[in-house]
Design an enzyme around this catalytic site. Structure first.
Site, PDB file in Angstrom:
ATOM      1  N   LYS A  98       4.864   2.141  -2.357  1.00 47.04           N
ATOM      2  CA  LYS A  98       4.580   0.736  -2.563  1.00 47.04           C
ATOM      3  C   LYS A  98       3.074   0.498  -2.629  1.00 47.04           C
ATOM      4  O   LYS A  98       2.614  -0.541  -3.068  1.00 47.04           O
ATOM      5  CB  LYS A  98       5.155  -0.085  -1.390  1.00 47.04           C
ATOM      6  CG  LYS A  98       6.606   0.168  -1.118  1.00 47.04           C
ATOM      7  CD  LYS A  98       6.975  -0.381   0.269  1.00 47.04           C
ATOM      8  CE  LYS A  98       8.292   0.210   0.685  1.00 47.04           C
ATOM      9  NZ  LYS A  98       8.567  -0.035   2.111  1.00 47.04           N
ATOM     10  N   GLY A  99       2.323   1.500  -2.186  1.00 47.49           N
ATOM     11  CA  GLY A  99       0.894   1.321  -1.965  1.00 47.49           C
ATOM     12  C   GLY A  99       0.068   0.927  -3.172  1.00 47.49           C
ATOM     13  O   GLY A  99      -0.950   0.259  -3.041  1.00 47.49           O
ATOM     14  N   GLU A 135      -1.994   5.409  -8.388  1.00 43.72           N
ATOM     15  CA  GLU A 135      -1.699   5.742  -6.988  1.00 43.72           C
ATOM     16  C   GLU A 135      -2.680   4.999  -6.075  1.00 43.72           C
ATOM     17  O   GLU A 135      -3.752   4.565  -6.517  1.00 43.72           O
ATOM     18  CB  GLU A 135      -1.819   7.281  -6.867  1.00 43.72           C
ATOM     19  CG  GLU A 135      -1.549   7.945  -5.558  1.00 43.72           C
ATOM     20  CD  GLU A 135      -0.272   7.613  -4.834  1.00 43.72           C
ATOM     21  OE1 GLU A 135       0.000   6.433  -4.628  1.00 43.72           O
ATOM     22  OE2 GLU A 135       0.410   8.561  -4.384  1.00 43.72           O
ATOM     23  N   ASP A 140      -5.014  12.046  -0.875  1.00 44.20           N
ATOM     24  CA  ASP A 140      -5.446  12.600   0.414  1.00 44.20           C
ATOM     25  C   ASP A 140      -5.300  14.124   0.351  1.00 44.20           C
ATOM     26  O   ASP A 140      -6.194  14.827  -0.123  1.00 44.20           O
ATOM     27  CB  ASP A 140      -4.604  11.956   1.520  1.00 44.20           C
ATOM     28  CG  ASP A 140      -4.974  12.424   2.908  1.00 44.20           C
ATOM     29  OD1 ASP A 140      -6.057  12.998   3.078  1.00 44.20           O
ATOM     30  OD2 ASP A 140      -4.170  12.216   3.842  1.00 44.20           O
ATOM     31  N   LYS A 184      -9.807  10.602  -1.091  1.00 45.66           N
ATOM     32  CA  LYS A 184     -10.260  11.074   0.220  1.00 45.66           C
ATOM     33  C   LYS A 184     -10.400  12.594   0.161  1.00 45.66           C
ATOM     34  O   LYS A 184      -9.509  13.337   0.567  1.00 45.66           O
ATOM     35  CB  LYS A 184      -9.223  10.685   1.278  1.00 45.66           C
ATOM     36  CG  LYS A 184      -9.726  10.779   2.706  1.00 45.66           C
ATOM     37  CD  LYS A 184      -8.592  10.852   3.712  1.00 45.66           C
ATOM     38  CE  LYS A 184      -7.859   9.559   3.923  1.00 45.66           C
ATOM     39  NZ  LYS A 184      -6.827   9.669   5.003  1.00 45.66           N
ATOM     40  N   PHE A 218      -8.310   7.035   8.457  1.00 50.68           N
ATOM     41  CA  PHE A 218      -7.016   6.537   7.992  1.00 50.68           C
ATOM     42  C   PHE A 218      -7.209   5.108   7.501  1.00 50.68           C
ATOM     43  O   PHE A 218      -7.512   4.194   8.259  1.00 50.68           O
ATOM     44  CB  PHE A 218      -5.933   6.611   9.065  1.00 50.68           C
ATOM     45  CG  PHE A 218      -4.574   6.465   8.445  1.00 50.68           C
ATOM     46  CD1 PHE A 218      -3.939   7.562   7.875  1.00 50.68           C
ATOM     47  CD2 PHE A 218      -3.950   5.230   8.371  1.00 50.68           C
ATOM     48  CE1 PHE A 218      -2.699   7.426   7.251  1.00 50.68           C
ATOM     49  CE2 PHE A 218      -2.717   5.083   7.748  1.00 50.68           C
ATOM     50  CZ  PHE A 218      -2.092   6.190   7.194  1.00 50.68           C
ATOM     51  N   ARG A 230      -0.404  -3.784   4.557  1.00 57.66           N
ATOM     52  CA  ARG A 230      -0.456  -3.687   3.090  1.00 57.66           C
ATOM     53  C   ARG A 230      -1.034  -4.958   2.466  1.00 57.66           C
ATOM     54  O   ARG A 230      -1.610  -4.926   1.385  1.00 57.66           O
ATOM     55  CB  ARG A 230       0.952  -3.485   2.510  1.00 57.66           C
ATOM     56  CG  ARG A 230       1.561  -2.126   2.794  1.00 57.66           C
ATOM     57  CD  ARG A 230       2.757  -1.911   1.869  1.00 57.66           C
ATOM     58  NE  ARG A 230       3.642  -0.849   2.331  1.00 57.66           N
ATOM     59  CZ  ARG A 230       3.469   0.444   2.077  1.00 57.66           C
ATOM     60  NH1 ARG A 230       2.427   0.853   1.379  1.00 57.66           N
ATOM     61  NH2 ARG A 230       4.329   1.331   2.517  1.00 57.66           N
TER      62      ARG A 230
HETATM   63  P1  IMP Z   1      -1.233  13.014  -0.136  1.00 56.20           P
HETATM   64  O1  IMP Z   1       0.032  13.586  -0.637  1.00 56.20           O
HETATM   65  O2  IMP Z   1      -1.646  13.617   1.183  1.00 56.20           O
HETATM   66  O3  IMP Z   1      -2.359  13.060  -1.140  1.00 56.20           O
HETATM   67  O4  IMP Z   1      -0.978  11.514   0.254  1.00 56.20           O
HETATM   68  C1  IMP Z   1      -0.502  10.601  -0.603  1.00 56.20           C
HETATM   69  C2  IMP Z   1       0.105   9.419   0.126  1.00 56.20           C
HETATM   70  O5  IMP Z   1      -0.110   9.429   1.537  1.00 56.20           O
HETATM   71  C3  IMP Z   1      -0.531   8.147  -0.367  1.00 56.20           C
HETATM   72  O6  IMP Z   1       0.129   7.664  -1.499  1.00 56.20           O
HETATM   73  C4  IMP Z   1      -0.413   7.245   0.812  1.00 56.20           C
HETATM   74  O7  IMP Z   1       0.821   6.557   0.779  1.00 56.20           O
HETATM   75  C5  IMP Z   1      -0.435   8.153   2.020  1.00 56.20           C
HETATM   76  N1  IMP Z   1      -1.781   8.207   2.629  1.00 56.20           N
HETATM   77  C6  IMP Z   1      -2.662   9.238   2.621  1.00 56.20           C
HETATM   78  N2  IMP Z   1      -3.802   8.927   3.250  1.00 56.20           N
HETATM   79  C7  IMP Z   1      -3.633   7.648   3.673  1.00 56.20           C
HETATM   80  C8  IMP Z   1      -4.492   6.727   4.379  1.00 56.20           C
HETATM   81  O8  IMP Z   1      -5.640   6.992   4.748  1.00 56.20           O
HETATM   82  N3  IMP Z   1      -3.965   5.499   4.620  1.00 56.20           N
HETATM   83  C9  IMP Z   1      -2.709   5.120   4.222  1.00 56.20           C
HETATM   84  N4  IMP Z   1      -1.896   5.944   3.554  1.00 56.20           N
HETATM   85  C10 IMP Z   1      -2.352   7.195   3.282  1.00 56.20           C
HETATM   86 MG    MG Z   2       2.023   5.053   2.378  1.00 56.42          MG
END
Ligand code: IMP
Ligand code: MG
Length: 178
Positions: free
Chosen positions: A44-45, A100, A104, A132, A153, A166
């Site tokens: 949803k982000g 997206e 992260d 990030k 975070f 959100r």
């Molecule tokens: P990744 O797979 O680790 O790159 O993370 C992707 C998903 O993790 C993002 O679409 C977010 O929903 C969640 N996420 C990663 N880091 C954060 C953060 O700092 N705050 C909130 N959600 C995060």
């Molecule tokens: Mg999330």
């Protein structure tokens, strides 16, 4: 008992986000001039960022959404990606832009990218509100990046902690509560 968190000071304002969305929208408009693009929002982000961005893409834009889960109610990635909602339409031969909220570890987008490449789009690009780099576990470079953040975070502007925050109209981060 669950750890308590507060939120910090505003890090990125709504105005900064609007301006960045306009810049990236113009870049996409120029890059795909005269063509159609399919914008895929990751629920949803990415919803708030997507709604800002598409207003600045002066092309025929089709919108679709996918929902994936890679995180539970925690702030750490589990590394497992599951598709909860797939595309409604075909992207074969289309110019596709994944939108997206944050990259992260890179695990979610790596999975999504491979999954969508399997559907033979003409072009597949990634646009993220936040990057990030400190969290990266797998190589993943977005094509369009709103802002780069540090190893915190992040919440607000679509990003949640346990489904909260959100709706904040700016970007901030969690801080340890008292
Ligand atoms: P990744 O797979 O680790 O790159 O993370 C992707 C998903 O993790 C993002 O679409 C977010 O929903 C969640 N996420 C990663 N880091 C954060 C953060 O700092 N705050 C909130 N959600 C995060
Ligand atoms: Mg999330």
């Amino acid at each position: 008992m669950a750890r308590k968190y507060d939120i910090g000071e505003e890090m990125i304002s709504q105005k900064q986000i609007f301006e960045r969305a306009a810049e990236i929208g113009r870049t996409i408009t120029d890059e795909f001039a005269g063509q159609e693009v399919v914008v895929i929002g990751i629920l949803k982000g990415a919803v708030l960022w997507l709604s800002d961005l598409i207003k600045h893409i002066e092309l025929d834009v089709h919108i679709d959404f996918m929902a994936v889960s890679s995180y539970g109610a925690l702030t750490k990635s589990t590394g497992a990606v599951k598709i909860l909602k797939d595309l409604d339409t075909s992207i074969e031969g289309k110019n596709v832009i994944i939108v997206e909220d944050i990259v992260d570890s890179g695990i979610t987008l790596n999975y999504l990218k491979n999954y969508l490449l399997g559907m033979n789009p003409k072009v597949l690009k990634i646009c993220t509100l936040l990057d990030k780099p400190a969290g990266r576990q797998i190589k993943m470079d977005a094509d369009y990046i709103g802002f780069t953040v540090g190893d915190q975070f992040i919440v607000g502007y679509g990003l949640d902690y346990s489904e909260k925050y959100r709706n904040l109209p700016y970007i901030t981060c969690l801080t340890s509560g008292s």
